[in-house]
Design a protein around this motif. Structure first.
Motif, PDB file in Angstrom:
ATOM      1  N   LEU A  66       0.828  -1.197   0.000  1.00  0.00           N
ATOM      2  CA  LEU A  66       0.000   0.000   0.000  1.00  0.00           C
ATOM      3  C   LEU A  66       0.868   1.254   0.000  1.00  0.00           C
ATOM      4  O   LEU A  66       1.871   1.348   0.719  1.00  0.00           O
ATOM      5  CB  LEU A  66      -0.914   0.029   1.226  1.00  0.00           C
ATOM      6  N   GLN A  67       0.473   2.226  -0.814  1.00  0.00           N
ATOM      7  CA  GLN A  67       1.143   3.519  -0.859  1.00  0.00           C
ATOM      8  C   GLN A  67       0.084   4.591  -1.075  1.00  0.00           C
ATOM      9  O   GLN A  67      -0.804   4.434  -1.927  1.00  0.00           O
ATOM     10  CB  GLN A  67       2.175   3.557  -1.981  1.00  0.00           C
ATOM     11  N   ALA A  68       0.168   5.677  -0.300  1.00  0.00           N
ATOM     12  CA  ALA A  68      -0.857   6.718  -0.374  1.00  0.00           C
ATOM     13  C   ALA A  68      -0.222   8.090  -0.512  1.00  0.00           C
ATOM     14  O   ALA A  68       0.904   8.325  -0.058  1.00  0.00           O
ATOM     15  CB  ALA A  68      -1.745   6.673   0.866  1.00  0.00           C
ATOM     16  N   PHE A  69      -0.957   8.986  -1.156  1.00  0.00           N
ATOM     17  CA  PHE A  69      -0.552  10.383  -1.312  1.00  0.00           C
ATOM     18  C   PHE A  69      -1.661  11.272  -0.771  1.00  0.00           C
ATOM     19  O   PHE A  69      -2.839  11.036  -1.046  1.00  0.00           O
ATOM     20  CB  PHE A  69      -0.280  10.709  -2.783  1.00  0.00           C
ATOM     21  N   SER A  70      -1.279  12.275   0.007  1.00  0.00           N
ATOM     22  CA  SER A  70      -2.267  13.152   0.637  1.00  0.00           C
ATOM     23  C   SER A  70      -1.912  14.607   0.379  1.00  0.00           C
ATOM     24  O   SER A  70      -0.735  14.969   0.287  1.00  0.00           O
ATOM     25  CB  SER A  70      -2.311  12.875   2.143  1.00  0.00           C
ATOM     26  N   ASP A  71      -2.929  15.457   0.261  1.00  0.00           N
ATOM     27  CA  ASP A  71      -2.698  16.893   0.056  1.00  0.00           C
ATOM     28  C   ASP A  71      -3.929  17.662   0.529  1.00  0.00           C
ATOM     29  O   ASP A  71      -4.990  17.092   0.775  1.00  0.00           O
ATOM     30  CB  ASP A  71      -2.425  17.183  -1.420  1.00  0.00           C
ATOM     31  N   ARG A  73     -13.027  27.187   4.524  1.00  0.00           N
ATOM     32  CA  ARG A  73     -12.700  25.801   4.820  1.00  0.00           C
ATOM     33  C   ARG A  73     -11.762  25.236   3.750  1.00  0.00           C
ATOM     34  O   ARG A  73     -11.800  25.651   2.583  1.00  0.00           O
ATOM     35  CB  ARG A  73     -13.961  24.949   4.923  1.00  0.00           C
ATOM     36  N   SER A  74     -10.967  24.258   4.152  1.00  0.00           N
ATOM     37  CA  SER A  74      -9.979  23.656   3.261  1.00  0.00           C
ATOM     38  C   SER A  74     -10.550  22.384   2.633  1.00  0.00           C
ATOM     39  O   SER A  74     -11.540  21.824   3.095  1.00  0.00           O
ATOM     40  CB  SER A  74      -8.700  23.327   4.027  1.00  0.00           C
ATOM     41  N   THR A  75      -9.892  21.931   1.579  1.00  0.00           N
ATOM     42  CA  THR A  75     -10.285  20.693   0.899  1.00  0.00           C
ATOM     43  C   THR A  75      -9.172  19.664   1.036  1.00  0.00           C
ATOM     44  O   THR A  75      -8.007  19.972   0.784  1.00  0.00           O
ATOM     45  CB  THR A  75     -10.569  20.941  -0.594  1.00  0.00           C
ATOM     46  N   SER A  76      -9.533  18.463   1.474  1.00  0.00           N
ATOM     47  CA  SER A  76      -8.580  17.361   1.594  1.00  0.00           C
ATOM     48  C   SER A  76      -8.673  16.461   0.370  1.00  0.00           C
ATOM     49  O   SER A  76      -9.755  16.278  -0.195  1.00  0.00           O
ATOM     50  CB  SER A  76      -8.865  16.517   2.839  1.00  0.00           C
ATOM     51  N   GLY A  77      -7.546  15.910  -0.022  1.00  0.00           N
ATOM     52  CA  GLY A  77      -7.523  14.963  -1.128  1.00  0.00           C
ATOM     53  C   GLY A  77      -6.507  13.876  -0.881  1.00  0.00           C
ATOM     54  O   GLY A  77      -5.465  14.121  -0.270  1.00  0.00           O
ATOM     55  N   TYR A  78      -6.825  12.657  -1.298  1.00  0.00           N
ATOM     56  CA  TYR A  78      -5.850  11.572  -1.189  1.00  0.00           C
ATOM     57  C   TYR A  78      -6.110  10.547  -2.283  1.00  0.00           C
ATOM     58  O   TYR A  78      -7.203  10.488  -2.876  1.00  0.00           O
ATOM     59  CB  TYR A  78      -5.902  10.894   0.190  1.00  0.00           C
ATOM     60  N   CYS A  79      -5.100   9.736  -2.561  1.00  0.00           N
ATOM     61  CA  CYS A  79      -5.239   8.577  -3.427  1.00  0.00           C
ATOM     62  C   CYS A  79      -4.377   7.460  -2.869  1.00  0.00           C
ATOM     63  O   CYS A  79      -3.287   7.703  -2.348  1.00  0.00           O
ATOM     64  CB  CYS A  79      -4.881   8.896  -4.874  1.00  0.00           C
ATOM     65  N   VAL A  80      -4.891   6.244  -2.947  1.00  0.00           N
ATOM     66  CA  VAL A  80      -4.217   5.077  -2.375  1.00  0.00           C
ATOM     67  C   VAL A  80      -3.977   4.054  -3.481  1.00  0.00           C
ATOM     68  O   VAL A  80      -4.902   3.736  -4.248  1.00  0.00           O
ATOM     69  CB  VAL A  80      -5.049   4.443  -1.243  1.00  0.00           C
ATOM     70  N   TYR A  81      -2.749   3.562  -3.552  1.00  0.00           N
ATOM     71  CA  TYR A  81      -2.372   2.563  -4.546  1.00  0.00           C
ATOM     72  C   TYR A  81      -2.128   1.221  -3.866  1.00  0.00           C
ATOM     73  O   TYR A  81      -1.532   1.152  -2.793  1.00  0.00           O
ATOM     74  CB  TYR A  81      -1.092   2.978  -5.275  1.00  0.00           C
ATOM     75  N   LEU A  82      -2.590   0.163  -4.510  1.00  0.00           N
ATOM     76  CA  LEU A  82      -2.243  -1.203  -4.129  1.00  0.00           C
ATOM     77  C   LEU A  82      -1.273  -1.707  -5.189  1.00  0.00           C
ATOM     78  O   LEU A  82      -1.685  -2.067  -6.293  1.00  0.00           O
ATOM     79  CB  LEU A  82      -3.485  -2.088  -4.053  1.00  0.00           C
TER      80      LEU A  82
END
Length: 415
Positions: free
Chosen positions: A336-341, A352-361
């Motif tokens: 598993l590897q994830a990116f967050s911003d 208000r802020s916006t969260s974003g992420y994507c997760v790779y298998l």
């Protein structure tokens, strides 16, 4: 209609009885639709008898209504597992699924229009099994089907209640249910065939072969990979918006600051705006590049303006130029590897802020999100940490799911 009516009688869905004086009967109606293939051609015409469940009273006609459905990341993980081990991935469809659910409550319904009993024209239907439209129908079906699977040695996943796992000394079988659509895979084809044959004896079921079109998503088998797309669905959205022949553009949204909802003319067709944006939400299950733009469009559902609809039209023009885009899944590891911003105070109205992420298998993208944070962050650091926390929660859940499937991972997840 006759085919549907005969199926109801064959299932023993109801019995005709006089209506007790202390009870009231809910109505019913026929609903017609055309079921199409992935290429848009007509698969079959369907007539369905639907109860008017909006007339039911809570505590009298029903109690519990919740029924779980599979999460999208679970479906993508199942695709990755089948590819990695080269397992067959079969698709099944339960015919008249809700009719198999056994009712615990006492519910009366009027006789179907056009099929009034000549011997008992004033009787009503005492429902023994669930029927489409009843508020408790999804729960009754899930309860019936899950009970059957548990009796066959399956174990219900703690991470996703729609996932069932069966292990023996030499076989492993994984089954995923999404209402009446079922995916099944495993390391032993003959065992899967035997399981499906046994299911045929209990439920009216259709075998659709290897997975190709699931929940409106086209899944193309490219030999050693799967390609997921929603070309037909996206084309239908453009047709609904009257933009089937629009000129494409190269980006889904403008780089200008967020729109102000109180300084522009209200859009005259707010129901059209809500309909299109609501449809776009489902398109994001194969198009992560649309997630942020669709999320921003959803924030103006209550009072869309002309400029808001102009932003949606720009998004539709981007879709027009990228109709063939989708996701590719190929065999890879289970790391598993994830990116967050996050963007700090991205909304100029509420800060208000916006969260974003994507997760790779491995190399496969299995989970992503773009969502406004519920509270105001007082610094960019706080906004980033909130985003990290959301991503960590998703990673933790995915780890638990992979552990239940006994999928090996050589390294700890990297965020």
């Amino acid at each position: 209609m006759s085919e549907e009516y005969n199926a109801l009688l064959a299932q023993g869905t109801w019995s005709l009885v006089p209506l007790p004086s202390s009870k009231s009967a809910i109505g019913c109606k026929w609903v017609f639709r055309i079921k199409r293939n992935s290429d848009g051609s007509i698969a079959r015409y369907k007539a369905r008898l639907v109860a008017k469940g909006f007339l039911q009273q809570e505590g009298i006609d029903y109690t519990e209504t919740f029924s779980p459905v599979a999460k999208q990341p679970t479906i993508r993980i199942l695709l990755c597992v089948a590819l990695h081990y080269n397992w067959p991935l079969k698709q099944l469809d339960i015919s008249n699924a809700f009719l198999h659910g056994t009712l615990e409550e006492e519910v009366y319904m009027t006789q179907p229009p056009g099929f009034l009993s000549a011997a008992h024209p004033h009787h009503v239907c005492l429902l023994k099994k669930a029927i489409y439209g009843l508020k408790q129908a999804p729960r009754a079906w899930y309860s019936t089907f899950s009970t059957f699977l548990l009796s066959q040695g399956f174990v219900n996943s703690h991470c996703d209640n729609s996932l069932f796992i069966q292990r023996t000394a030499s076989t492993i079988t994984i089954l995923l249910v999404y209402v009446d659509d079922i995916l099944v895979t495993g390391n032993n084809s003959s065992h899967i065939t035997s399981l499906i044959a046994h299911m045929h004896t209990v439920f009216a079921m259709k075998e659709l072969g290897n997975i190709s079109y699931f929940l409106g998503v086209s899944i193309k088998d490219c030999g050693d990979s799967y390609f997921l797309s929603q070309h037909k669905y996206a084309s239908n959205i453009l047709l609904k918006a009257g933009m089937a022949n629009c000129k494409p553009c190269h980006s889904p949204s403008s780089v200008k600051p967020s729109l102000s909802s109180d300084s522009h003319i209200p859009f005259r067709q707010p129901e059209l705006y809500r309909s299109i944006v609501g449809a776009l939400q489902y398109l994001t299950i194969t198009r992560p590049d649309l997630s942020l733009s669709v999320n921003q469009a959803c924030q103006h559902m209550h009072a869309p303006t002309v400029r808001h609809f102009a932003s949606v039209k720009r998004l539709l023009r981007f879709i027009q130029g990228t109709l063939t885009h989708g996701l590719t899944f190929s065999p890879s590891s289970f790391d598993l590897q994830a990116f967050s911003d996050s963007n700090w105070a991205g909304d100029v109205l509420d800060r208000r802020s916006t969260s974003g992420y994507c997760v790779y298998l491995g190399s496969n993208l299995i989970s992503w999100s773009a969502k406004k944070q519920p509270t105001v962050s007082r610094s960019s650091t706080e906004a980033e940490y909130r985003s990290l926390a959301h991503t960590t929660a998703e990673l933790t859940w995915l780890q638990m799911l992979l552990r239940e499937l006994q999928l090996p991972s050589s390294v700890a997840p990297i965020l």
